[in-house]
Write a protein that holds these residues in place. Structure first.
Motif, mmCIF file in Angstrom:
data_model
loop_
_atom_site.group_PDB
_atom_site.id
_atom_site.type_symbol
_atom_site.label_atom_id
_atom_site.label_comp_id
_atom_site.label_asym_id
_atom_site.label_seq_id
_atom_site.Cartn_x
_atom_site.Cartn_y
_atom_site.Cartn_z
ATOM 1 N N GLY A 156 0.797 -1.221 0.000
ATOM 2 C CA GLY A 156 0.000 0.000 0.000
ATOM 3 C C GLY A 156 0.822 1.259 0.000
ATOM 4 O O GLY A 156 0.292 2.338 -0.218
ATOM 5 N N LEU A 192 -1.545 4.581 -1.271
ATOM 6 C CA LEU A 192 -2.044 5.688 -0.469
ATOM 7 C C LEU A 192 -0.981 6.779 -0.459
ATOM 8 O O LEU A 192 0.189 6.468 -0.500
ATOM 9 C CB LEU A 192 -2.339 5.233 0.958
ATOM 10 N N PRO A 193 -1.326 8.014 -0.318
ATOM 11 C CA PRO A 193 -2.685 8.549 -0.264
ATOM 12 C C PRO A 193 -3.282 8.816 -1.651
ATOM 13 O O PRO A 193 -2.560 8.885 -2.628
ATOM 14 C CB PRO A 193 -2.454 9.881 0.462
ATOM 15 N N ARG A 194 -4.594 8.941 -1.670
ATOM 16 C CA ARG A 194 -5.285 9.391 -2.884
ATOM 17 C C ARG A 194 -5.868 10.772 -2.636
ATOM 18 O O ARG A 194 -6.025 11.183 -1.500
ATOM 19 C CB ARG A 194 -6.422 8.440 -3.231
ATOM 20 N N ASP A 195 -6.222 11.458 -3.730
ATOM 21 C CA ASP A 195 -6.770 12.815 -3.600
ATOM 22 C C ASP A 195 -8.290 12.778 -3.545
ATOM 23 O O ASP A 195 -8.919 12.167 -4.411
ATOM 24 C CB ASP A 195 -6.371 13.673 -4.801
ATOM 25 N N PRO A 196 -8.895 13.462 -2.568
ATOM 26 C CA PRO A 196 -10.367 13.509 -2.520
ATOM 27 C C PRO A 196 -10.963 14.127 -3.794
ATOM 28 O O PRO A 196 -12.012 13.704 -4.265
ATOM 29 C CB PRO A 196 -10.671 14.393 -1.308
ATOM 30 N N SER A 204 -3.383 27.589 7.297
ATOM 31 C CA SER A 204 -4.385 26.546 7.538
ATOM 32 C C SER A 204 -5.393 26.431 6.394
ATOM 33 O O SER A 204 -6.108 25.458 6.286
ATOM 34 C CB SER A 204 -5.111 26.814 8.858
ATOM 35 N N ALA A 256 -2.513 23.979 1.701
ATOM 36 C CA ALA A 256 -1.409 23.132 2.152
ATOM 37 C C ALA A 256 -0.104 23.691 1.604
ATOM 38 O O ALA A 256 -0.008 23.950 0.403
ATOM 39 C CB ALA A 256 -1.623 21.706 1.663
ATOM 40 N N ASN A 269 -5.877 22.176 0.044
ATOM 41 C CA ASN A 269 -5.911 21.339 1.245
ATOM 42 C C ASN A 269 -6.477 19.947 0.956
ATOM 43 O O ASN A 269 -7.460 19.819 0.226
ATOM 44 C CB ASN A 269 -6.803 21.997 2.313
ATOM 45 N N GLY A 270 -5.848 18.932 1.499
ATOM 46 C CA GLY A 270 -6.411 17.581 1.440
ATOM 47 C C GLY A 270 -6.069 16.785 0.205
ATOM 48 O O GLY A 270 -6.302 15.579 0.170
ATOM 49 N N ASN A 273 -3.831 14.993 -0.929
ATOM 50 C CA ASN A 273 -2.597 14.531 -0.305
ATOM 51 C C ASN A 273 -1.575 13.917 -1.269
ATOM 52 O O ASN A 273 -0.385 14.029 -1.062
ATOM 53 C CB ASN A 273 -2.931 13.562 0.832
ATOM 54 N N ILE A 309 -0.065 16.836 -3.103
ATOM 55 C CA ILE A 309 0.772 17.552 -2.139
ATOM 56 C C ILE A 309 2.112 16.827 -1.974
ATOM 57 O O ILE A 309 3.180 17.437 -1.977
ATOM 58 C CB ILE A 309 0.046 17.670 -0.772
ATOM 59 N N MET A 310 2.019 15.481 -1.910
ATOM 60 C CA MET A 310 3.238 14.698 -1.713
ATOM 61 C C MET A 310 4.169 14.813 -2.939
ATOM 62 O O MET A 310 5.385 14.893 -2.791
ATOM 63 C CB MET A 310 2.858 13.245 -1.470
ATOM 64 N N HIS A 333 -11.077 19.511 4.213
ATOM 65 C CA HIS A 333 -10.235 18.415 3.732
ATOM 66 C C HIS A 333 -8.922 18.454 4.495
ATOM 67 O O HIS A 333 -8.204 19.446 4.433
ATOM 68 C CB HIS A 333 -9.963 18.561 2.240
ATOM 69 N N ALA A 334 -8.639 17.377 5.235
ATOM 70 C CA ALA A 334 -7.429 17.374 6.059
ATOM 71 C C ALA A 334 -6.208 17.101 5.199
ATOM 72 O O ALA A 334 -6.206 16.192 4.360
ATOM 73 C CB ALA A 334 -7.543 16.327 7.148
ATOM 74 N N THR A 335 -5.176 17.915 5.391
ATOM 75 C CA THR A 335 -3.930 17.713 4.668
ATOM 76 C C THR A 335 -2.993 16.853 5.491
ATOM 77 O O THR A 335 -2.725 17.149 6.647
ATOM 78 C CB THR A 335 -3.265 19.072 4.401
ATOM 79 N N VAL A 336 -2.543 15.761 4.910
ATOM 80 C CA VAL A 336 -1.521 14.939 5.548
ATOM 81 C C VAL A 336 -0.413 14.755 4.532
ATOM 82 O O VAL A 336 -0.589 14.083 3.521
ATOM 83 C CB VAL A 336 -2.092 13.579 5.996
ATOM 84 N N SER A 382 4.034 14.497 3.623
ATOM 85 C CA SER A 382 5.049 13.454 3.745
ATOM 86 C C SER A 382 6.215 13.982 4.559
ATOM 87 O O SER A 382 6.376 15.181 4.725
ATOM 88 C CB SER A 382 5.539 13.060 2.355
ATOM 89 N N TRP A 392 1.069 6.761 7.064
ATOM 90 C CA TRP A 392 1.583 5.445 7.462
ATOM 91 C C TRP A 392 2.089 5.481 8.896
ATOM 92 O O TRP A 392 1.885 4.533 9.661
ATOM 93 C CB TRP A 392 2.701 4.991 6.522
ATOM 94 N N GLY A 406 -6.578 8.427 3.655
ATOM 95 C CA GLY A 406 -5.610 8.066 2.629
ATOM 96 C C GLY A 406 -6.277 7.666 1.332
ATOM 97 O O GLY A 406 -5.751 7.887 0.247
ATOM 98 N N GLY A 433 -8.760 8.997 0.123
ATOM 99 C CA GLY A 433 -9.340 10.164 -0.521
ATOM 100 C C GLY A 433 -10.754 10.460 -0.058
ATOM 101 O O GLY A 433 -11.438 11.287 -0.648
#
Lengths: 149, 323
Positions: A15, A19-23, A100, A103, A126-127, A129, A132-133, B117-120, B122, B134, B191, B193
């Motif tokens: 995994g 992960l992560p995926r984007d909303p 806030s 991101a 935001n979100g 992810n 963002i990564m 939307h929560a930002t997580v 790396s 993770w 994670g 989404g």
């Protein structure tokens, strides 16, 4: 219990990239349309070498081309927040109220006083992810300061 | 034997419980640090972290109460000793749980309503970019283990000591895997989404905190306003106490029997009757297992007024004469 731990470890390995995926599916859209939209919060930065390197690095990673959008300042960040823009680049104070609302990636370069540093960095919605990564990875690849964060 | 303070037969169990609660605090602190390192912006993680931090309140209150109950000798200022500190501690823990549970639920509901939307992002570990999610999952998995073990060990001690504070803590710890599962689902959902999974898991965890708080609040206020002793794990009346009441009613049918609880001890008042002729220790009245007879610390008799007595006594002498 041992089996459970083993399954967990396998899932983790498998995994790690899932992960992560984007909303709001930013990464998927960029992948399929081969385009992502960028704006400059501060228009003076048009010729900044670090930002050009960052954009090139993201283009390489995603196989997509950057499309520059007009506009600047808060108008641009508001578009970013609403999902009408994929990436905004600019100098933001560490205490900025936008920290806030959007991101922020790791700082590529820090200027200003020690008490109130101004950081050159990328901002994403935001979100989102995965996207963002991707930008965080690109930031770290082109800037030693970002890597040290 | 003193009629206040800790019954001597409970010394060993209380020592064990005190040691266990020091371990509880130690392990909870390791969880708080681990979770704190990977908090990020996730609503689930913040809620779970606050819940873990709140987990310190019951053991700390228990240790303070146990210390005062054992060391605090009755004085002129506190003639009854300190066996009710435990009840006060229970009340404080209950207020903390309820207030924080409500606050967390409010935060989660607002985050859901605003569709935040929560930002997580790396972080880099050993040159690898790793999604913080993770690490959150790993921290949550770690946080599952110590409470399960501690809760299991607390439960029998809480029953031996008839300690509501310890019992509430044990049940909270045992139920911890539920909030742990909700927390894991929240981070994994995030994670995948599903932005709502994070706030929804946070809301579920805070509901659980709120529920624990309200249960504890009902039970602890009952004790502080001299209600009939409540059962260890619920707000219903304690069966031990009901049996004692029946036992007293049987012997003194015309009397009004009132029971209340001070910490782990039951105190009885028998109104409108004359005390029995022979001298009896309160434990004499305990109906069940004699090992638990320490629960009754006091049985007091309050005779009727003189006017009523003159009405009652001839009746009593007549009955005696008949025999």
């Amino acid at each position: 219990m041992k089996q459970l731990a083993l399954i967990g470890l396998l899932l983790l390995l498998a995994g790690c990239d899932a992960l992560p995926r984007d909303p709001a599916d930013t990464s998927k859209r960029i992948e399929s349309s081969r385009r992502f939209s960028v704006g400059l919060v501060d228009p003076d930065l048009r010729t900044d070498a670090r930002l050009s390197a960052l954009i090139r690095n993201i283009e390489q990673r995603t196989g997509a081309r950057a499309e520059w959008r007009p506009g600047s300042g808060e108008a641009l960040l508001t578009q970013l927040k609403a999902g009408e823009l994929d990436l905004a680049l600019g100098r933001l104070s560490r205490e900025s109220p936008w920290t806030s609302e959007v991101a922020l990636g790791p700082p590529l370069e820090t200027s200003g006083s020690r008490e109130e540093p101004i950081e050159l960095k990328a901002a994403m919605r935001n979100g989102e992810n995965r996207w963002i990564m991707t930008v965080e990875r690109a930031s770290r690849a082109i800037s030693a300061e970002a890597r040290a964060q | 034997m003193r009629d206040n303070g800790l019954p001597p037969e409970l010394n060993e169990s209380l020592n064990k419980a005190v040691r266990l609660e020091y371990w509880n605090i130690f392990w909870t602190l390791t969880i708080i640090v681990t979770m704190g390192l990977v908090l990020g912006q996730s609503e689930t993680m913040k809620t779970a972290w606050v819940e873990d931090t709140l987990g310190l309140v019951p053991p700390i209150m228990f240790l303070i109460a146990a210390h005062m109950e054992r060391r605090g000798t009755p004085s002129e200022r506190f003639p009854y000793g300190f066996d009710r500190v435990n009840g006060l501690g229970f009340f404080v823990a209950a207020v903390a749980l309820t207030a924080v549970g409500a606050l967390l639920l409010y935060n989660a509901a607002i985050a859901l309503a605003r569709a935040e939307h929560a930002t997580v992002g790396s972080i880099v570990i050993l040159g690898q970019d790793i999604w913080l999610g993770w690490l959150m999952i790993a921290a949550q998995l770690y946080a599952l283990v110590p409470p399960l073990i501690i809760g299991r060990k607390e439960l029998p001690l809480a029953e031996q000591l008839n300690d509501k504070l310890l019992h509430t803590d044990a049940l909270m710890n045992k139920a911890n895997w539920l909030t742990g599962a909700a927390g894991l689902a929240g981070v994994i959902g995030l994670g995948l989404g599903w932005w709502w999974a994070d706030s929804l898991a946070a809301a579920l965890i805070s509901l659980d905190v709120l529920n624990d708080g309200i249960k504890a609040l009902r039970s602890s206020t009952a004790e502080l306003v001299d209600g009939t002793p409540r059962a260890l794990s619920s707000a219903s009346l304690s069966e031990d106490a009901l049996r004692l009441r029946d036992r007293l009613r049987q012997e003194f049918p015309d009397a009004t029997v009132r029971l209340r609880e001070t910490g782990r001890l039951i105190r009885a008042e028998v109104h409108d009757t004359l005390p029995p002729a022979e001298v009896r220790h309160p434990r004499h009245y305990w109906p069940g297992d004699k090992k638990r007879a320490w629960r009754v610390a006091q049985v007091s008799f309050i005779p009727p007024t003189e006017a009523e007595q003159s009405r009652l006594i001839p009746k009593a002498t007549k009955q005696a004469a008949k025999r």
